[in-house]
Design a protein around this motif. Sequence first.
Motif, PDB file in Angstrom:
ATOM      1  N   ARG B 118     -46.416  42.898  97.161  1.00  0.00           N
ATOM      2  CA  ARG B 118     -47.012  41.962  96.434  1.00  0.00           C
ATOM      3  C   ARG B 118     -47.869  43.071  95.400  1.00  0.00           C
ATOM      4  NH1 ARG B 118     -44.036  39.432  98.553  1.00  0.00           N
ATOM      5  NH2 ARG B 118     -44.160  37.488  99.561  1.00  0.00           N
ATOM      6  N   LEU B 119     -47.060  44.116  95.128  1.00  0.00           N
ATOM      7  CA  LEU B 119     -47.711  44.821  93.982  1.00  0.00           C
ATOM      8  C   LEU B 119     -46.971  44.832  92.569  1.00  0.00           C
ATOM      9  CD1 LEU B 119     -48.364  48.114  96.137  1.00  0.00           C
ATOM     10  CD2 LEU B 119     -50.044  46.750  95.514  1.00  0.00           C
ATOM     11  N   PRO B 120     -47.939  45.114  91.236  1.00  0.00           N
ATOM     12  CA  PRO B 120     -49.136  45.142  91.211  1.00  0.00           C
ATOM     13  C   PRO B 120     -49.795  43.881  91.471  1.00  0.00           C
ATOM     14  CG  PRO B 120     -47.658  45.256  89.330  1.00  0.00           C
ATOM     15  CD  PRO B 120     -46.783  45.243  90.315  1.00  0.00           C
ATOM     16  N   ASN B 121     -51.013  43.840  91.700  1.00  0.00           N
ATOM     17  CA  ASN B 121     -51.805  42.677  92.258  1.00  0.00           C
ATOM     18  C   ASN B 121     -52.885  42.656  91.100  1.00  0.00           C
ATOM     19  OD1 ASN B 121     -53.660  40.732  93.216  1.00  0.00           O
ATOM     20  ND2 ASN B 121     -52.940  41.244  95.223  1.00  0.00           N
ATOM     21  N   ILE B 125     -56.423  44.475  90.760  1.00  0.00           N
ATOM     22  CA  ILE B 125     -56.660  45.254  89.720  1.00  0.00           C
ATOM     23  C   ILE B 125     -57.981  45.141  89.104  1.00  0.00           C
ATOM     24  CG2 ILE B 125     -55.841  46.090  87.383  1.00  0.00           C
ATOM     25  CD1 ILE B 125     -53.186  46.087  88.558  1.00  0.00           C
TER      26      ILE B 125
END
Lengths: 438, 145, 345
Positions: B118-121, B125
């Motif tokens: 589950r990136l980018p979050n 951020i």
Amino acid sequence: MKPKEMKELEYNQSLERDILDALRNPRPIFWLAVLVCAGFFAIGMATWVYQMLKGMGVAGINNPVGWGVYITDFVFWVGIAHSGTLISAVLFLFRAKFRNVFNRSAEAMTVFAVMTAGLYPLIHLGRSWLFYWLFPYPNQRQLWVNFQSPLVWDVFAVSTYFTISAIFWYVGMVPDLAIVRRYASGIRKRIYSILSLGWTGSLRQWKHYSRLYMFLAAFATPLVISVHSVVSWDFAMSIVPGWHTTIFAPYFVAGAIFSGTAMVLTLVIPMMKIFRLEKYITVDHFDKIAKVLLFTSVIVTYSYIVEFALAFYGGHKFEEAHFLYRAIGDYRYLYWMMLFCNSLLPLTLFIRKLRRNILYLFILSLFVNVGMWLERFVIIVSSLAKDFDPYNWGVYVPKWPEVAITLGSFGMFFMFFLLFTKALPVLAITEIKEEAAE
Amino acid sequence: MKNKFSFDEKHKFLHKLEELVKSGVSTENINIFTPYPVHEAEEILKVKPSAVRLFTLIGALTGLLFGFFLTIWTSLDWPLIRGGKPIVAIPAFIIVAFELTILFGGVISFIGYLFLSRLPNVEKISEPEEHGNQFVIHIENEGKK
Amino acid sequence: MSSLQLRPAMLTIVAIAIGVLIVLIETVLQDGSNGNLLLVLAFWSALIQGPVAVVAAAEISLGKWIKPMKKELLTFYPLILFIAILFIFLYFKIDIYKWTEIDHQWLSKNFFILRNSILLLLSFILAHFYVRASLKGKSERGTLAVLFILSFVLTQSLVAYDWIMSLDYPWISTMFGPIFFLESFYAGLAISAIIAAFKLLKNNSEDIRKVMRDSALFMFGIALAWAGLFYGQYLVIWYGNIPWETNYFSVRMSHSPFREMMYLVIFILFIFPFIGLVSRKSKFSRVWVLIVSFSILGGLLIERLFYILPVIPLNGLWLVIEFILMTVLMIIFYRSRKEILKYSE
């Protein structure tokens, strides 16, 4: 390495502080260095523009030597890139812990060196603006690229190599970027927050991270071998004496790792001194990397001997004549210089004391860089200068635009590396922490 | 009962984790945050092996097939003999197929990794979640157990 | 089986007896010139030097994985001397080489026998000192390991260039040397895996399991490297398309059984170990590792046949007997490892 009496938390924090200190407050001398490199880079670029405007005639390459300094530089820079992957991927698979202090800068070096190398085919094209013809895409000419051409293999090999090494570099860096984020403030915090993708260090993230890192290492290892094999086949696929020989692929791969390891030393030793990282990059680490240098040097020497000996063993007139030409012909000084730098001088590394002498290693690495550049020059130019037909012989001497563009590429490479040392963590913090905890 | 524990040292953290799992806290409710990968914790929590390898496999196979398809199909599309070799010159095409295997395998694994973790979050951020050098155990939904 | 554990004096006698038998087979019992002895030397030298080289390479790279298997692999080192002596008898078979009819500085009968036997002897002496230093844990074992590896690379290179490649003189391929010493290393790992697997069949030990896993892992890596080298050699020759060069492969690839042998070699030395050892579980399965390792040794044999057979005939029956003798010799040496290594200590 972690002192025994130090608590884990204490060590980790001091490690972070030491490495992030390197990111802070560039001194004027740093900017001066960047400026000098940028200056060289600008001169190189301007020369390229000049060459495009005037035509390829401004360079020394002509018949019969159509491949000169540009292709030498291309092979040289691709070679430099290789040890970055070796150190980060191959040594990772071999679970060699000493890689942890080198891998970040070696990977950065890989990415920048491939970028630099990638410019040279374009510079060499002449009509650089038509570079996209190298890619297979449906076009109104209804033509496809020739997939049997080693030059097209190069396109695939080098672009794959760039993509995978960039991903490898970035993936390994995300957790460290999250550390930088924690210490930064203001606009820098914003930037590092975005770059670290919202990393939290949760179990799930680490789990997938470890897997991905392993797979990328497993991919990068055969990839790095294939890339320089393909580069070597640019030459070996032809039937030119001195080029057409089966050992070329492993020979070039070993040579690439050899030159790249030397470049790692050239870059890391000053970096370590300037940022005072002696605590982390110790003499033991250098001892081990010097062994890698020695090992690859011996392989390269083996290939020199085999190539030379078999040319005479087989009794093929052109091969014999070519290798004699290398040793006593127009480029003999370069040839003997190459042997001195690549085969003779590194043998001193059998002496343990010299392996552990940082200054000596630094000087040696400069010699190896020179030697490996000369090796490519000798292989490429001398074969073309004297092939089969005496009517088709000639001597090639580089002209100033080639020299200027070469210097420009060094400027570009070092400029990127300098900027890297101030923008991103130069050591792999998490990996050193992990190693220290064991 | 507290539902958040943090530790300075790995072994204490692992000790507590083991204790929690033994005391019957469902492993699904435990979230942990560490400064570096701790494989022992994965064993304690009995997490399934990462699914990244599925992406790798699919990516690599796609690349391999695409590499051969691209080279063979384009050669047949304009069948021109080059260098006295067969139109479909497999030894030469192996190289392109090999590079594309690695390219696709690597890129798709990377995409798979981003997706799975589950990136980018975006949330994290704009407001980063920091645990410093702490080993953190976080227990969710204590009541529902 | 404990009866097979022999004392050094007895071992020497057995080795001499087997050596005499092979020489007798070669000189008296069979007539006509054939490549039996060459094949025996080329194949078994790889299997004998390989295991020692694996240990030495692990020593240099500070690999601890080999430790539980050290004695089992080093015990084969005296056989290098056996090969060195047996090689001298190739003098009686030297007319299998067509270059004996021409005047060549490097390829002359006496020099050929002399340089190769001396090099093998040197390799034996270095192995002897290395084994002693390594088992006693002396500080100079690293240096001796490097020296042994150098002699190993040189001998196996000469096996490639001198023994095998010169059969097709003046055909040359600079890749032959690297392929051969990689293959010898491959054989060493396969032997290490075989010994580990057999040990595990008797009693389960975690250390040995790891040795087997790591041997299998390295075999997997070498399968890839081998494919790279073999393909690299083939591609250059195929692409260059020079008649005197392509002839080597076109002879072998347009006739049965050589064509099938080549596909078989590629399958056994690359595809089978690559697919067979890719998963984690397979590297821990004793029976499976045994199958893969034995097939690799078989593959190496077929590969050498692929090089030799198109040039000179072989006598199948005697070859089988010679191979059985050599296998017995290897097993006896393995069994007597305690005695052998005591002797060297």
